[in-house]
Design an enzyme around this catalytic site. Structure first.
Site, PDB file in Angstrom:
ATOM      1  N   CYS A   1      34.986  35.960  11.951  1.00  0.00           N
ATOM      2  CA  CYS A   1      35.627  34.735  11.478  1.00  0.00           C
ATOM      3  C   CYS A   1      34.633  33.593  11.645  1.00  0.00           C
ATOM      4  O   CYS A   1      33.534  33.649  11.104  1.00  0.00           O
ATOM      5  CB  CYS A   1      36.943  34.475  12.201  1.00  0.00           C
TER       6      CYS A   1
ATOM      7  N   ARG B   1      39.902  34.423  15.765  1.00  0.00           N
ATOM      8  CA  ARG B   1      40.810  34.931  14.728  1.00  0.00           C
ATOM      9  C   ARG B   1      40.470  36.387  14.390  1.00  0.00           C
ATOM     10  O   ARG B   1      41.363  37.198  14.123  1.00  0.00           O
ATOM     11  CB  ARG B   1      40.718  34.058  13.473  1.00  0.00           C
TER      12      ARG B   1
END
Length: 305
Positions: free
Chosen positions: A255, A260
């Site tokens: 990410c 994430r």
């Protein structure tokens, strides 16, 4: 009733199955957690990113891990060292036979990072509270402002497992077709396409926009339901198969800074059982690295936006 179905029903009865997906040993429900608040064999750990959230109220008995100081090296850009992590766990009252349940805000992004770190150091019996703080609070379950002081634990952190982590050289090899793996970019479509460099207001930036050549875009949010729980396993499989990721070869998730992508790593590794590494250097490292090829469909140039 088949044996497989019997096991699934039994696990569901103990809250070890999500509301829609097949039974998993890596997730627990809000019901299970509330039923085990006084269980001495269970340790709850909150890993949230918003400052002061834990202090204002957390699941009773939960200890607090600060991602910025507890789970990363504060000097080198690296994960928390083995000895420091072991000390953290023991101060939290975690023993070798403890069931550790991680949860947090932002749909468990940083709780998933925590689960990745636990896995790297070989700590067993680690689960994520499906739905995290969002679901717990939506159901008006109890919160406490009291920070517990557990008795020291005896857990042992093992040597870091290199098969769970990808580095810049690994990703560059895939980009240059010197290595065969699926790259999964879990950022927003605008980040992936180079329209924006990063979400509004974030401090970590790359001077280049776009994505790693060959990476497919499966935004992390596609993996969760409205209440923050993971979607059913068959739905998760279908989401990835639609872009050609079927577990037939190794996968690397990334990410912007790795938090994430650890959420997607958890879904791919723990729920689907695929061979997955998380690239925690992610776009802030790759996009700033000299000599690394990028794909930038939007053609955005730093300083000219």
């Amino acid at each position: 009733m088949s044996f497989k179905r019997l096991i699934a029903v039994s696990l569901a009865a103990f809250g070890l199955a999500g509301p829609a997906w097949a039974a998993s040993p890596y997730l627990v429900t809000t019901e299970w957690v509330e039923q085990n608040l006084d269980n001495p064999k269970v340790r709850l750990v909150e890993v949230s990113v918003n400052p002061g959230l834990y202090e204002r109220g957390h699941i009773p008995g939960a200890v607090n891990y600060n991602w910025h100081t507890d789970l990363v090296d504060t000097v080198a850009r690296d994960i928390v060292p083995q000895a420091q992590f072991q000390e953290l766990l023991r101060k939290s009252g975690i023993n070798d036979d403890t069931v550790t349940v991680l949860y947090g805000d932002n749909n468990n992004w940083f709780a998933a990072w925590g689960a990745w770190i636990f896995d790297i150091y070989g700590i067993d019996n680690v689960k994520i509270l499906d739905g995290g703080r969002k679901k717990w609070e939506a159901e008006s379950r109890p919160l406490s402002a009291a920070a517990p002081v557990p008795q020291p634990g005896n857990v042992t952190a093992k040597t870091a497992n290199p098969t769970l982590r990808a580095y810049l050289s690994d990703v560059r090899d895939v980009a240059n077709k010197a290595s065969d793996a699926h790259l999964v970019d879990i950022r927003s479509a605008d980040e992936y396409n180079g329209k924006i460099f990063a979400p509004n207001g974030v401090p970590e930036l790359s001077v280049r926009a776009g994505h790693v050549p060959g990476a497919v875009n499966v935004t992390w949010s596609k993996l969760v339901a409205e209440d923050g729980t993971f979607k059913p396993v068959e739905e998760l499989k279908a989401i990835y198969e639609e872009v050609g990721v079927d577990g037939s070869k190794p996968i690397i998730t990334y990410c912007r800074i790795g938090e994430r992508s650890s959420h997607s790593w958890f879904a791919l590794k723990k729920l689907l059982g695929y061979d997955v590494r998380n690239y925690d250097g992610s776009w802030t490292e790759y996009g700033n690295s000299v000599g690394s090829p990028i794909a930038n469909p939007a053609g955005t140039v730093w300083g000219n936006t």
